[in-house]
Scaffold this active site. Structure first.
Site, PDB file in Angstrom:
ATOM      1  N   CYS A   1       0.429  -1.486  -0.072  1.00  0.00           N
ATOM      2  CA  CYS A   1      -0.262   0.439   0.224  1.00  0.00           C
ATOM      3  C   CYS A   1       1.276   0.965  -0.209  1.00  0.00           C
ATOM      4  O   CYS A   1       2.121   1.460   0.557  1.00  0.00           O
ATOM      5  CB  CYS A   1      -0.971   0.071   1.145  1.00  0.00           C
ATOM      6  SG  CYS A   1      -1.363  -1.519   0.876  1.00  0.00           S
TER       7      CYS A   1
ATOM      8  N   ASP B   1      18.826  37.144 -14.880  1.00  0.00           N
ATOM      9  CA  ASP B   1      17.504  37.535 -15.365  1.00  0.00           C
ATOM     10  C   ASP B   1      16.959  38.710 -14.207  1.00  0.00           C
ATOM     11  O   ASP B   1      16.877  39.349 -13.319  1.00  0.00           O
ATOM     12  CB  ASP B   1      16.730  36.085 -14.601  1.00  0.00           C
ATOM     13  CG  ASP B   1      15.304  36.348 -14.943  1.00  0.00           C
ATOM     14  OD1 ASP B   1      15.933  36.296 -16.694  1.00  0.00           O
ATOM     15  OD2 ASP B   1      14.392  36.711 -14.305  1.00  0.00           O
TER      16      ASP B   1
END
Length: 501
Positions: free
Chosen positions: A34, A445
């Site tokens: 699981c 940037d």
């Protein structure tokens, strides 16, 4: 993490969904495995074993839980955050390289022998490349069985099985039921759904899971605002784009929801389904671990308030690394609108035509091979940038620069930086968006510098880089928060509908 029994057991007892994908829980008394968040009653400690992957649990003889469906949980964030051999191999396996090229092809791409790759994967993931590829095929088969009305022969073919018998045997082994029984479980809930249209022979709908929290505005806003005309569009509240895949072309439509991303695929060749899903997950950074990112970035008192407002931002990546690299060069020192215009011209001239009855898409962005005959005069840009674009295309074609999912990030950076017209900004943008490096940092940037100024951080690239070291290894995510401080279309979703021709 699976080797730390106490930590895994506590996560399982608390049903903590943040650990889904990090490990699986195998219950020896039932033979079932699981995900940690399974809603079933937790088993006793003496009946539990933990495995690093679904493939490892399957190889040990456990079958997937029918309730929590552990094979459908988000992927492990380790493979996107690391650049070692195992991580590179896992990214390539997820992209379908073993199914297309075999284990020898995988090893060749990584630069190791098949035996070395096998040994490293078994040591860390608990399964070799064939078992991992088999687990991926089983997951794809389950998705197609439960969500479409495709014949089982078509499902077997699309999922990558070599025969229907192999498909049937795998489904029985992994899910403890036949394909007919697996499909029968969903017929009472409205039945499987198959959608026809969207410009390809077959339209398919999937739900892409992620680890919360998840902030879609800057993620979807960025990929929409920078979309290439003809190749990308926003329509009916969804981001849509064309795809170039190993066996054909396709179109995908992606829409964010509170607990999943809706993914609608229209493909020319059904064998491309697993690869298309993997690339869409990569585009949206859906296997990220937002808890780890938030905890790390929040340690900086300057960045912490911004992170607290919207924890869970993702990196806008790509479905095609070569395409993104070309687009980064086209976007050097120009506005977002100008970069879109340049890329649109390339797509119209060199891209592959595609039909899209359900929208306005018309081109698949050209491959590096298609751009080999590029006429630089087509693009109104400085000569130096034209030379840089041609050098990049040549390096992608001859293999000097490798940007596929298994690429070595350091080597790719080195070879990119050696090309004319490609400076630090381009290298870091390509590393962040094309390679998926979570620690890339384009310090020059303009958006990053404006965001730094808004937060009263250093605005000199040199001093900002020095400050950014406290954000490692998540500087690419820090960039998303710096960008998000500005009023720019890349930070807004939903956007106005943009029909691209």
């Amino acid at each position: 993490m699976h080797e730390d029994f106490d930590s895994c057991f506590r996560a399982m007892q608390s049903k903590d969904a943040r650990f889904d994908g990090w490990f699986v829980t195998a219950v020896t008394s039932t033979g079932i495995y699981c995900r940690p968040s399974c809603p079933a009653r937790p088993p006793l400690a003496q009946n539990v074993a933990f495995y690093p992957s679904a493939a490892a649990a399957q190889q040990a003889g456990f079958r997937a839980c029918k309730r929590c469906r552990p094979d459908a949980s988000p992927g492990s964030p380790q493979w996107d955050a690391r650049q070692d051999l195992v991580a590179r191999a896992m990214r390539l396996i997820a992209d379908g390289v073993v199914d297309r090229e075999g284990v020898l092809g995988l090893a060749s791409r990584l630069g190791y022998s098949a035996r070395q790759v096998e040994r490293h994967l078994v040591a860390e993931v608990g399964a070799g490349p064939l078992a991992l590829a088999r687990a991926n095929r089983a997951q794809t088969a389950r998705l197609l069985i439960e969500t479409t009305t495709m014949t089982y022969n078509d499902v077997a073919f699309a999922a990558g099985f070599s025969s229907v018998r192999q498909f049937n045997d795998t489904v029985r082994s992994v899910f403890a039921c036949t394909p007919t029984e697996l499909r029968g479980r969903v017929t009472g809930r409205g039945g499987p759904r198959r959608e026809i249209g969207s410009g390809a022979p077959c339209g398919l709908a999937f739900r892409l899971p992620f680890r919360p929290p998840f902030v879609p505005d800057s993620l979807f806003g960025h990929i929409a605002a920078t979309g290439v005309p003809g190749c990308e569009e926003v329509r009916a509240g969804a981001y849509r784009r064309t795809l170039r895949l190993p066996n054909g072309n396709g179109i995908v439509s992606l829409s964010p929801y509170s607990d999943h991303v809706s993914c609608r695929l229209a493909l020319e060749d059904l064998r491309d389904i697993p690869t298309a899903i993997t690339r869409c997950r990569r585009l949206l950074d859906l296997d990220a671990d937002p808890e780890a990112v938030t905890a790390s970035l929040s340690e900086d008192p300057v960045l912490s308030p911004v992170v607290a407002i919207a924890p869970g931002r993702r990196i806008p990546r790509t479905v095609d690394a070569a395409e993104m690299a070309v687009r980064v060069i086209l976007g050097q020192q120009v506005s977002t609108k100008a970069a879109r215009t340049h890329a649109g011209r390339l797509a119209r001239r060199y891209g592959t035509a595609i039909e899209d009855p359900g929208g306005g898409l018309s081109r698949v962005f050209p491959s590096p091979q298609a751009l080999q005959g590029l006429d630089p005069e087509l693009l109104a840009m400085p000569k130096a940038r034209q030379r840089g674009l041609l050098a990049l295309v040549g390096a992608l074609v001859d293999g000097t620069v490798e940007l596929d999912p298994g690429a070595d990030w350091r080597r790719a950076r080195h070879h990119l930086a050696a090309l004319p017209g490609i400076g630090p900004w381009s290298v870091e943008l390509i590393a962040m968006r094309a390679l998926g490096d979570p620690d890339a940092f384009p310090a020059t940037d303009m958006g990053v510098l404006k965001g730094a100024g808004t937060l009263e951080l250093p605005v000199s690239p040199v001093t900002l880089v020095a400050h950014s070291r406290r954000w490692q290894p998540w500087r690419s995510y820090a960039v998303q928060y710096l960008w998000a401080t500005q009023d720019h279309p890349i930070n807004r979703w939903p956007q106005e509908e943009t029909i691209c021709n």
